[in-house]
Design a protein around this motif. Structure first.
Motif, short mmCIF file in Angstrom:
data_model
loop_
_atom_site.label_atom_id
_atom_site.label_comp_id
_atom_site.label_asym_id
_atom_site.label_seq_id
_atom_site.Cartn_x
_atom_site.Cartn_y
_atom_site.Cartn_z
N CYS A 1 53.72 30.41 20.90
CA CYS A 1 54.29 29.08 20.76
C CYS A 1 53.55 28.15 21.72
O CYS A 1 52.69 28.60 22.49
N SER A 2 53.91 26.90 21.70
CA SER A 2 53.31 25.96 22.66
C SER A 2 53.82 26.27 24.06
O SER A 2 54.87 26.91 24.23
N ASN B 1 48.83 24.93 18.02
CA ASN B 1 49.20 25.27 16.64
C ASN B 1 48.13 26.03 15.87
O ASN B 1 48.40 27.06 15.25
N HIS B 2 46.91 25.49 15.87
CA HIS B 2 45.85 26.09 15.05
C HIS B 2 45.53 27.51 15.48
O HIS B 2 45.25 28.37 14.64
N VAL C 1 55.48 26.88 15.32
CA VAL C 1 54.54 25.77 15.18
C VAL C 1 55.29 24.51 14.78
O VAL C 1 56.48 24.56 14.43
N THR C 2 54.60 23.38 14.83
CA THR C 2 55.23 22.10 14.53
C THR C 2 54.74 21.47 13.24
O THR C 2 55.13 20.36 12.91
N ASP C 3 53.87 22.16 12.52
CA ASP C 3 53.41 21.69 11.21
C ASP C 3 53.70 22.75 10.17
O ASP C 3 53.54 23.95 10.45
N ASP D 1 48.33 20.73 24.46
CA ASP D 1 49.02 20.15 23.31
C ASP D 1 49.05 18.63 23.35
O ASP D 1 49.74 18.00 22.55
N HIS E 1 47.97 16.65 20.13
CA HIS E 1 48.94 16.84 19.04
C HIS E 1 50.18 16.00 19.29
O HIS E 1 50.62 15.25 18.40
#
Length: 295
Positions: free
Chosen positions: A97-98, A128-129, A145-147, A192, A195
């Motif tokens: 995770c972040s 994320n990537h 992730v957030t996407d 991050d 992003h």
């Protein structure tokens, strides 16, 4: 067949980048590590590393052997995973995770691990990537992730939502144009940052922030340790964007100021795994903890 002990030593050496650190990690002597590498090179018929005075450089043949060894290790991990498939309180659980999410999540995971010592939680902080790539390659089991990821490769479940904060030093006058303020203060960069910054500005229609070119904002500092990102801001240097939970957990929160917006900027969090992969029973134990955080 190549000796698995030699392969394990080689992977540890490449990952650590240092013979001494490898020896310490594997509880070996440094000559023992060198002996394993020499034997592996002889068995492969190629030099796997180019040695220098204090370090080494991996060769192309070495890269091939490294990836081969990693696949073997993953296959072994999968085998043990299958052998303990139905035990909900035993085995390894890898999750990424972040960094900001890890601040909120890791203490909760440690609580469940203390209750079940045979349940080993391995948490990785990554953008994320990288999380999606590692899930696809089988390096980690799950990620947050957030996407919304590509549904061809991933299964995703919405966990919840969290507000993003634009944070400045406490003594700053925020009753000004935010775009000018960010240019004057400069960004405290972190893994991050781009992003969060792009999400914050794209969702925010106040003062035409969605039109700001974030690449033009000067960087006045950078740190990859999530717990220290807000340190320079608390001393009066720069600004940054982080989730609410990361800001509220900071030890000197009274030395920070959050820009207040009429419409909060929200990010959605998703729990992701490989498409159609059936995870072991222990992940239900872990996921119960993860999902409760954002309920």
């Amino acid at each position: 067949m190549l000796n698995p002990n030699w392969l394990n030593t080689f992977v540890a050496l490449v990952d650590s980048g240092h013979f001494t650190k490898t020896a310490e990690k594997l509880f070996m002597t440094q000559p023992g590590v060198s002996q394993h590498i020499n034997k592996l090179e002889k068995a492969c018929g190629h030099s796997l590393i180019i040695r220098t005075k204090k370090s080494f450089v991996i060769t192309e043949q070495g890269r091939l052997v490294y990836h081969y060894a990693k696949k073997l290790m993953f296959a072994e991990h999968t085998l043990f995973e299958h052998l303990a498939f139905d035990d909900p309180y035993s085995g390894d659980c890898t999750l990424a995770c972040s960094g900001s999410v890890s601040l909120l999540l890791y203490p909760k995971l440690l609580e469940i691990q203390c209750q079940h010592p045979n349940l080993v939680v391995k948490l990785k902080a990554a953008p994320n990537h990288q999380i999606l790539f590692d899930i696809k390659e089988g390096v980690i089991d799950q990620g947050i992730v957030t996407d919304i990821p590509n549904k061809i490769f991933y299964d995703a479940k919405e966990l919840g939502k969290e507000e993003l904060y634009l944070v400045v030093p406490a003594n700053i006058d925020t009753d000004v144009d935010i775009s000018k303020l960010t240019m004057e203060l400069g960004l405290i960069h972190h893994p991050d940052a781009e992003h969060y910054l792009s999400l914050y500005f794209s969702q925010n229609t106040e003062q035409n922030l969605e039109q700001v070119d974030i690449s033009s904002i000067p960087i006045v500092g950078a740190i990859n340790q999530i717990s220290q990102i807000l340190e320079p801001i608390s001393t009066g240097i720069g600004f940054t964007v982080l989730p609410k939970s990361a800001v509220e957990s900071f030890h000197n929160v009274n030395r920070l100021k959050v820009i207040k917006l009429n419409k909060p900027v929200i990010e959605t969090l998703y729990l992701v795994k490989q498409k159609q992969r059936v995870l072991p029973a222990r992940f239900k134990t872990i996921n119960n903890v993860v999902e409760r955080i954002w309920r």
